[in-house]
Design a protein around this motif. Sequence first.
Motif, PDB file in Angstrom:
ATOM      1  N   ASP A   2       8.440  -9.032   0.874  1.00  0.00           N
ATOM      2  CA  ASP A   2       8.336  -7.584   1.042  1.00  0.00           C
ATOM      3  C   ASP A   2       8.782  -6.872  -0.235  1.00  0.00           C
ATOM      4  O   ASP A   2       9.665  -7.354  -0.948  1.00  0.00           O
ATOM      5  N   ARG A  48      -0.451  -6.632   6.818  1.00  0.00           N
ATOM      6  CA  ARG A  48       0.398  -7.500   5.983  1.00  0.00           C
ATOM      7  C   ARG A  48      -0.108  -8.945   5.968  1.00  0.00           C
ATOM      8  O   ARG A  48      -0.133  -9.595   4.921  1.00  0.00           O
ATOM      9  N   ARG A  58       0.867  -1.174   0.000  1.00  0.00           N
ATOM     10  CA  ARG A  58       0.000   0.000   0.000  1.00  0.00           C
ATOM     11  C   ARG A  58       0.900   1.218   0.000  1.00  0.00           C
ATOM     12  O   ARG A  58       1.865   1.295   0.755  1.00  0.00           O
ATOM     13  N   GLU A 117      14.774   0.052   1.683  1.00  0.00           N
ATOM     14  CA  GLU A 117      14.548   0.961   2.816  1.00  0.00           C
ATOM     15  C   GLU A 117      15.869   1.373   3.434  1.00  0.00           C
ATOM     16  O   GLU A 117      15.996   2.459   3.988  1.00  0.00           O
ATOM     17  N   TYR A 129      17.812 -10.191   9.872  1.00  0.00           N
ATOM     18  CA  TYR A 129      17.134 -11.401  10.309  1.00  0.00           C
ATOM     19  C   TYR A 129      18.056 -12.530  10.725  1.00  0.00           C
ATOM     20  O   TYR A 129      17.600 -13.549  11.213  1.00  0.00           O
TER      21      TYR A 129
HETATM   22  N1  UDP Z   1       4.142  -2.256   3.219  1.00  0.00           N
HETATM   23  C1  UDP Z   1       3.553  -1.391   2.290  1.00  0.00           C
HETATM   24  N2  UDP Z   1       3.003  -0.225   2.716  1.00  0.00           N
HETATM   25  C2  UDP Z   1       3.014   0.152   4.017  1.00  0.00           C
HETATM   26  C3  UDP Z   1       3.627  -0.709   4.964  1.00  0.00           C
HETATM   27  C4  UDP Z   1       4.181  -1.895   4.535  1.00  0.00           C
HETATM   28  O1  UDP Z   1       3.535  -1.683   1.089  1.00  0.00           O
HETATM   29  O2  UDP Z   1       2.481   1.241   4.329  1.00  0.00           O
HETATM   30  C5  UDP Z   1       4.628  -3.601   2.780  1.00  0.00           C
HETATM   31  C6  UDP Z   1       5.890  -3.549   1.951  1.00  0.00           C
HETATM   32  O3  UDP Z   1       5.877  -4.654   1.068  1.00  0.00           O
HETATM   33  C7  UDP Z   1       6.926  -3.729   3.022  1.00  0.00           C
HETATM   34  C8  UDP Z   1       6.265  -4.775   3.897  1.00  0.00           C
HETATM   35  O4  UDP Z   1       4.899  -4.407   3.902  1.00  0.00           O
HETATM   36  O5  UDP Z   1       8.164  -4.128   2.507  1.00  0.00           O
HETATM   37  C9  UDP Z   1       6.797  -4.868   5.303  1.00  0.00           C
HETATM   38  O6  UDP Z   1       6.781  -3.600   5.945  1.00  0.00           O
HETATM   39  P1  UDP Z   1       8.131  -2.919   6.415  1.00  0.00           P
HETATM   40  O7  UDP Z   1       9.066  -2.812   5.255  1.00  0.00           O
HETATM   41  O8  UDP Z   1       7.778  -1.651   7.097  1.00  0.00           O
HETATM   42  O9  UDP Z   1       8.671  -3.969   7.475  1.00  0.00           O
HETATM   43  P2  UDP Z   1      10.177  -4.213   7.964  1.00  0.00           P
HETATM   44  O10 UDP Z   1      11.127  -3.921   6.871  1.00  0.00           O
HETATM   45  O11 UDP Z   1      10.382  -3.297   9.119  1.00  0.00           O
HETATM   46  O12 UDP Z   1      10.168  -5.654   8.381  1.00  0.00           O
END
Ligand code: UDP
Length: 305
Positions: free
Chosen positions: A130, A107, A61, A226, A162
């Motif tokens: 992800d 999720r 999203r 990220e 991880y």
């Molecule tokens: N995600 C998204 N929109 C959002 C939040 C999460 O598309 O507003 C999806 C995206 O695929 C992301 C995954 O959910 O990679 C996991 O979230 P996030 O990357 O925040 O988790 P983390 O990297 O902290 O495990």
Amino acid sequence: MYKRQAFEFLAVDAAALAPAPGAACARPSYRPRDRGAKRKRDDDGGPGPRAARVAVVVPFRDAHVEQKRAAHLATFVPHVTAFLAKHCADYRVFVVEQSADGRKFNRGQLLNCGYVLAKRAGCDAFVFHDVDLLPSDDLGPWYAAKPRAGAPCHVARVWDRYSGNPDYFGGVASWSAGDFERINGFPNNYWGWGGEDDEMMRRSKTVFGEGFTMAAPSAGSLEDLEDMGIAEKVEFLRGHKDWKCNVRWELRDEHAATWRSNGLRIAGGDLGVVEVATADLGDRASKVTVDLALAGDWTDKHAPE
Ligand code: UDP
Ligand code: MN
């Protein structure tokens, strides 16, 4: 701005991780060599037999500009489709988008919906993925395989976020239909960041036994778009408390009582997938926008953003 960098797998000597003599060791430690040894014993040349059609299922999203999810998707889709075309017999990419429902991101339920769509499309291996993680070429065999019964694979274990905790299950994980259905998929009512992957591990231990550990590659890397370590990510989320799942401890305590009816199977039957839009994203990739369902219990009031 964070510098983009690829995280490389570092081989760790098992002896270096061994507890001091006399020290208690409640959990298995991270032992890449043991995983290698296990694969060798199976003598299969890899993580499992080749899948006929692999599904990569991506929760998505683009609600918060700070998260740059649209940019991630634009990078992810061409990368992963080229990667899958190179390594897999056949594949489909399902980006499952949460509709603008005014609720926190979910999720787990999105991945359950993606699983249902992928199975309908004839897929026999399911990689929950992800959008911000890009696999290196040497992970190809782990995406191409159908995990053996009782042996789902945590591909994202190669990522240093991880690798330190054997109970992490996030990022990228590959499942067979049989095992994913046995654990009843992901929970549907974790609204907001965090906890749904821990519930996957609890389900796996309940179903496969307390000693359950996932298969994992011993080489390869994931590039994190990220580009935040866990400490940075926690700091980032501190500024956005309302994005988090703040009832994940209460939900954890409900695991034993609810897991059988909170996933692919729900109290009334099977989880429905309510598609509200679809978009073609190119070769064998599509984005399906879905309306998610409330659970009809106390968790509903924690869904709104
Ligand atoms: N995600 C998204 N929109 C959002 C939040 C999460 O598309 O507003 C999806 C995206 O695929 C992301 C995954 O959910 O990679 C996991 O979230 P996030 O990357 O925040 O988790 P983390 O990297 O902290 O495990
Ligand atoms: Mn991420």
